[in-house]
Scaffold this motif. Sequence first.
Motif, PDB file in Angstrom:
ATOM      1  N   THR A  10       5.189  78.660 -12.694  1.00 55.01           N
ATOM      2  CA  THR A  10       6.361  79.406 -13.144  1.00 55.01           C
ATOM      3  C   THR A  10       7.073  78.658 -14.265  1.00 55.01           C
ATOM      4  O   THR A  10       7.520  79.265 -15.242  1.00 55.01           O
ATOM      5  CB  THR A  10       7.322  79.650 -11.971  1.00 55.01           C
ATOM      6  OG1 THR A  10       6.645  80.435 -11.003  1.00 55.01           O
ATOM      7  CG2 THR A  10       8.569  80.379 -12.421  1.00 55.01           C
ATOM      8  N   GLN A  14       7.890  80.011 -18.001  1.00 52.52           N
ATOM      9  CA  GLN A  14       9.251  79.955 -18.530  1.00 52.52           C
ATOM     10  C   GLN A  14       9.312  79.177 -19.842  1.00 52.52           C
ATOM     11  O   GLN A  14      10.016  79.577 -20.772  1.00 52.52           O
ATOM     12  CB  GLN A  14      10.188  79.345 -17.493  1.00 52.52           C
ATOM     13  CG  GLN A  14      10.380  80.244 -16.297  1.00 52.52           C
ATOM     14  CD  GLN A  14      11.095  79.556 -15.157  1.00 52.52           C
ATOM     15  OE1 GLN A  14      11.115  78.331 -15.058  1.00 52.52           O
ATOM     16  NE2 GLN A  14      11.684  80.352 -14.279  1.00 52.52           N
ATOM     17  N   CYS A  17       7.843  81.385 -22.538  1.00 48.04           N
ATOM     18  CA  CYS A  17       8.825  82.430 -22.892  1.00 48.04           C
ATOM     19  C   CYS A  17       9.933  81.858 -23.773  1.00 48.04           C
ATOM     20  O   CYS A  17      10.356  82.495 -24.746  1.00 48.04           O
ATOM     21  CB  CYS A  17       9.434  83.046 -21.632  1.00 48.04           C
ATOM     22  SG  CYS A  17       8.291  84.090 -20.725  1.00 48.04           S
ATOM     23  N   GLN A  84      11.404  82.712 -10.014  1.00 47.56           N
ATOM     24  CA  GLN A  84      11.710  83.189 -11.361  1.00 47.56           C
ATOM     25  C   GLN A  84      13.185  82.983 -11.639  1.00 47.56           C
ATOM     26  O   GLN A  84      14.021  83.705 -11.146  1.00 47.56           O
ATOM     27  CB  GLN A  84      11.349  84.676 -11.503  1.00 47.56           C
ATOM     28  CG  GLN A  84       9.919  85.010 -11.179  1.00 47.56           C
ATOM     29  CD  GLN A  84       8.927  84.367 -12.125  1.00 47.56           C
ATOM     30  OE1 GLN A  84       9.262  84.081 -13.259  1.00 47.56           O
ATOM     31  NE2 GLN A  84       7.732  84.137 -11.658  1.00 47.56           N
ATOM     32  N   VAL A  89      15.060  79.406 -18.387  1.00 46.93           N
ATOM     33  CA  VAL A  89      14.678  79.878 -19.716  1.00 46.93           C
ATOM     34  C   VAL A  89      15.870  79.744 -20.662  1.00 46.93           C
ATOM     35  O   VAL A  89      15.729  79.248 -21.790  1.00 46.93           O
ATOM     36  CB  VAL A  89      14.163  81.336 -19.672  1.00 46.93           C
ATOM     37  CG1 VAL A  89      13.905  81.858 -21.067  1.00 46.93           C
ATOM     38  CG2 VAL A  89      12.898  81.430 -18.824  1.00 46.93           C
TER      39      VAL A  89
END
Length: 161
Positions: A10, A14, A17, A84, A89
């Motif tokens: 994850t 991130q 992203c 998440q 992020v």
Amino acid sequence: MLRYVHNELTMVVQAVCAVAISAVVTFGVRDIPEVDAGWLVIAGVVAVSPVFGRRGEKRDFERAVPLNPDTVLPTLGASLPRSQALRFVAFLVVPTLLAALFWEPLVALVPLVLVPERLANAAYAAYWERHHGVTLWLGHVPDQPLENGRNLYSSVRQLAS
């Protein structure tokens, strides 16, 4: 509770992203800069960095606290959504974007520094879990507090029939 492997993967997603957001905005506002030798050396160091971190991971995995058999573990579907976190992020994007817009455009790629080591951690943890027949977990179990120096739990892997 969150599977250790899911947490590492994850964080990779991130970071990618964050780079996508930062790079699109930065290179849209400013031109794509030329890459000099200094940035290539930094990229090389980042690429080989995962090789040097495996000893600590192995020690952490071996010291994982076995969970009581009656502990309720999350299913795959329940484990992933909790991992998440858009806050991470944003934590990566905001300073990266500011530095890339006002200083050096290539800074937009800095969150990629996290990717090689996290991928290596996930791959090694998956190998270690498979080799030892356990699943590694991050989190807190009130009935089984972690002792000093320990940050993982382990559970016996349930084999699919």
